[in-house]
Design an enzyme around this catalytic site. Structure first.
Site, short mmCIF file in Angstrom:
data_model
loop_
_atom_site.label_atom_id
_atom_site.label_comp_id
_atom_site.label_asym_id
_atom_site.label_seq_id
_atom_site.Cartn_x
_atom_site.Cartn_y
_atom_site.Cartn_z
N GLU A 27 0.85 -1.20 0.00
CA GLU A 27 0.00 0.00 0.00
C GLU A 27 0.88 1.25 0.00
OE1 GLU A 27 -2.96 0.10 3.10
OE2 GLU A 27 -3.72 2.05 2.43
N ASN A 72 -6.77 1.56 2.52
CA ASN A 72 -7.52 2.81 2.67
C ASN A 72 -7.04 3.87 1.69
OD1 ASN A 72 -8.79 1.54 4.79
ND2 ASN A 72 -7.60 2.54 6.39
N ASN A 172 -12.09 -0.88 -1.43
CA ASN A 172 -11.46 -1.42 -0.22
C ASN A 172 -12.30 -1.09 1.00
OD1 ASN A 172 -9.02 -2.36 1.41
ND2 ASN A 172 -9.33 -0.29 2.21
N GLU A 173 -12.58 -2.09 1.81
CA GLU A 173 -13.24 -1.90 3.13
C GLU A 173 -14.36 -0.87 3.06
OE1 GLU A 173 -10.34 -1.36 6.29
OE2 GLU A 173 -9.72 -3.45 6.11
N TYR A 244 -7.43 -8.59 11.32
CA TYR A 244 -6.24 -8.25 12.11
C TYR A 244 -6.50 -8.71 13.53
CZ TYR A 244 -4.84 -5.40 8.14
OH TYR A 244 -4.48 -4.99 6.89
N GLU A 292 -6.56 -9.13 3.28
CA GLU A 292 -5.70 -8.51 4.32
C GLU A 292 -5.75 -9.39 5.55
OE1 GLU A 292 -6.11 -4.30 5.21
OE2 GLU A 292 -6.71 -3.90 3.15
N GLN A 349 1.35 -6.28 5.65
CA GLN A 349 1.74 -5.97 4.28
C GLN A 349 3.12 -6.58 4.05
OE1 GLN A 349 1.07 -1.80 3.36
NE2 GLN A 349 -0.95 -1.80 4.29
O1 AHR Z 1 -3.21 -2.58 6.10
C1 AHR Z 1 -3.49 -1.39 6.76
C2 AHR Z 1 -4.94 -0.94 6.59
O2 AHR Z 1 -5.78 -1.85 7.23
C3 AHR Z 1 -5.44 -0.91 5.17
O3 AHR Z 1 -5.15 0.27 4.52
C4 AHR Z 1 -6.94 -1.03 5.38
O4 AHR Z 1 -7.58 -1.64 4.28
C5 AHR Z 1 -7.07 -1.80 6.66
O5 AHR Z 1 -7.95 -1.21 7.54
#
Ligand code: AHR
Length: 497
Positions: A27, A72, A172-173, A244, A292, A349
């Protein structure tokens, strides 16, 4: 500790493991692109400004699908800002991470990196502040033969041949209130459907990923996915999910049991896909794109997520320890065990930003989570097998009962790869691996372990948590006996009859 019996059978297959499950994510944020992969000032820079040391390290991870440019960031990015002569590219404010984006690295630079690394590119279009037409124009820029407005622009920028980018994410999201241009599910679905149609009209051979729920915690979880799939299902091949995790309560046994909830999340997302398929009487099954995943909980607030207007600030540079390496292995085990539904997954990432690799000036550091990823990636080719596990376990505070040993396996050509994690902090674990009596010998074995759950690598002490050759495995009478150290991940390759 009592012996754990892990049984695999050649016939108990799940599905061939899609190599794209070993994908990554780059990113435009923090020091991922600038100072990470691209740093013309570095002593390691090649003729294109790409860091040779970082590329070499990334090569060892055998990444397949590489998602770009966000995240993001993608929801405020206009791809035209990042093409053409570098001196005319605009310097922009990136509102997602409150940073400055110079656009010196864009589509063509990324595709140059992709070519050097032999990755499968995976682009996220801007469905936050961008339009369906802008997304369609990007497909023309990358995929159409020269001769039309955007494809000729690509040629004029020095790339006469189309890149033929096959995989595209529809935003994305978009379910997250923090996302630039966040809208309710039905409105996103309409926007995504418009973009999907235009993009596929521009190139019918592309595959599309619709934005699914990016967390299980939002009230829209599952309803979002149903709505989106009902609208966009005819165009999209995949639906995305993100995860996450972290050890916020500093409770290692509980944290290591989080794998249960990853399994559950995958199964719930697959259930929505099957629900919509049944409701709409669709032949097509939607597969999961886990685009992700990682551990991320320490560097989540304040200056970790706010660049204060700087260029390439230090953002979300999480430091990973041994327990995080076990959790990373847990994600991979879960993907392998769900090889029938998970077809793409991207660790988030690849460098500096929540990443297995860090840079500091011209130095580089391998974090703990690098090692299990490499051990699995080496052994990723083949058919995922269904495990049966009998042995000790424990009831975790948040995620229910887990076996002390977590496992997955892949059957390759004449060889079986078995992955094992010992969740015990204090005890070594005896494990018996059975494969219908036909294990012939151990071809290779590696282990990741360390002095304790919080052990981590630093620039001063870079080899605290690494992978080592593993010796405590014996093959006898077609079975293997493995003695696992406490808090360890072991990867074994057996020759099989
Ligand atoms: O990977 C960091 C961020 O986590 C990304 O930009 C977003 O898609 C997610 O919230």
């Amino acid at each position: 500790m009592q012996t754990t019996k892990v049984t695999y059978q050649r016939e108990f297959t799940i599905a061939p493991l899609d190599p794209r499950v070993f994908g990554g994510f780059l990113e435009h944020m923090g020091r991922a692109v600038y100072e990470g992969v691209y740093d013309p000032q570095s002593a390691h820079a090649d003729e294109d400004g790409l860091r040779k040391d970082v590329m070499q390290a990334l090569q060892t991870m055998r990444y397949t699908a590489m998602r770009y440019p966000g995240g993001n960031f993608a929801s405020g990015y206009h791809w035209m800002d990042g093409v053409g002569p570098k001196e005319s590219r605009p310097v922009m404010r990136d509102l997602a991470w409150q940073s400055t984006e110079t656009n010196q690295f864009g589509t063509d630079e990324f595709m140059g990196l992709v070519a050097k690394m032999d990755w499968t590119p995976m682009f996220s279009v801007n469905l936050g502040t961008g339009t369906p037409e802008e997304a369609r124009n990007w497909v023309e820029y990358t995929n159409s033969p020269a001769g039309t407005r955007y494809s000729s622009l690509r040629a004029a920028n020095g790339h006469p041949e189309p890149y033929a980018i096959k995989l595209w994410c529809l935003g994305n999201e978009m379910d997250g209130p923090w996302q630039l241009g966040h809208i309710p599910a039905d409105q996103y679905a309409i926007r995504a459907q418009q973009a999907a149609k235009l993009m596929k009209d521009a190139d019918p051979s592309i595959e599309l990923v619709a934005c699914g729920s990016c967390t299980t915690r939002l009230p829209s979880y599952m309803e979002w996915d149903r709505t989106v799939l009902e609208y966009v299902g005819a165009y999209a091949e995949y639906v995305s999910l993100h995860r996450y995790v972290g050890n916020e309560d500093d409770d290692t046994p509980d944290y290591l049991a989080v794998t249960n909830s990853i399994d559950q999340q995958i199964e719930e997302m697959d259930a929505v896909c099957r629900f919509v398929q049944a409701k709409k009487h669709l032949k097509k099954r939607h597969y999961l794109c886990f685009d992700e995943w990682n551990v991320w909980y320490r560097a989540r607030h304040g200056d970790h997520v706010n660049g204060r207007g700087k260029f390439a600030p230090h953002l979300i540079e999480e430091e990973y320890n041994l327990e995080d390496a076990l959790v990373a292995a847990g994600f991979l085990n879960s993907f392998i065990r769900h090889a029938d539904s998970v077809k793409i997954a991207n660790i988030a990432q690849i460098v500096n930003v929540i990443a297995p690799i860090l840079t500091r000036g011209d130095e580089m550091l391998f974090q703990s989570i690098y090692y299990p990823f490499v051990m699995y990636a080496k052994r990723r080719d083949g058919m995922a097998l269904r495990p049966a596990v009998a042995g000790p376990g424990y009831e975790s505070k948040s995620y229910g009962y887990v076996n002390t040993i977590d496992t997955s396996a892949i059957l390759g050509e004449g060889e079986l790869h078995v992955f094992l994690t010992n969740r015990s902090e204090t005890e070594s674990a005896p494990v018996e691996v059975e494969f219908g009596g036909s294990l012939m010998g151990c071809k290779s074995a590696e282990v990741v372990s360390g002095p304790g759950p919080k052990a981590l690598n630093t620039y001063e002490n870079p080899n605290v948590v690494t992978s080592q050759a593993f010796k405590a495995v014996q093959v006898q009478d077609g079975k293997a006996l493995v003695q696992m150290p406490p808090l360890s991940v072991v990867a074994l390759t057996f020759q099989v009859k």
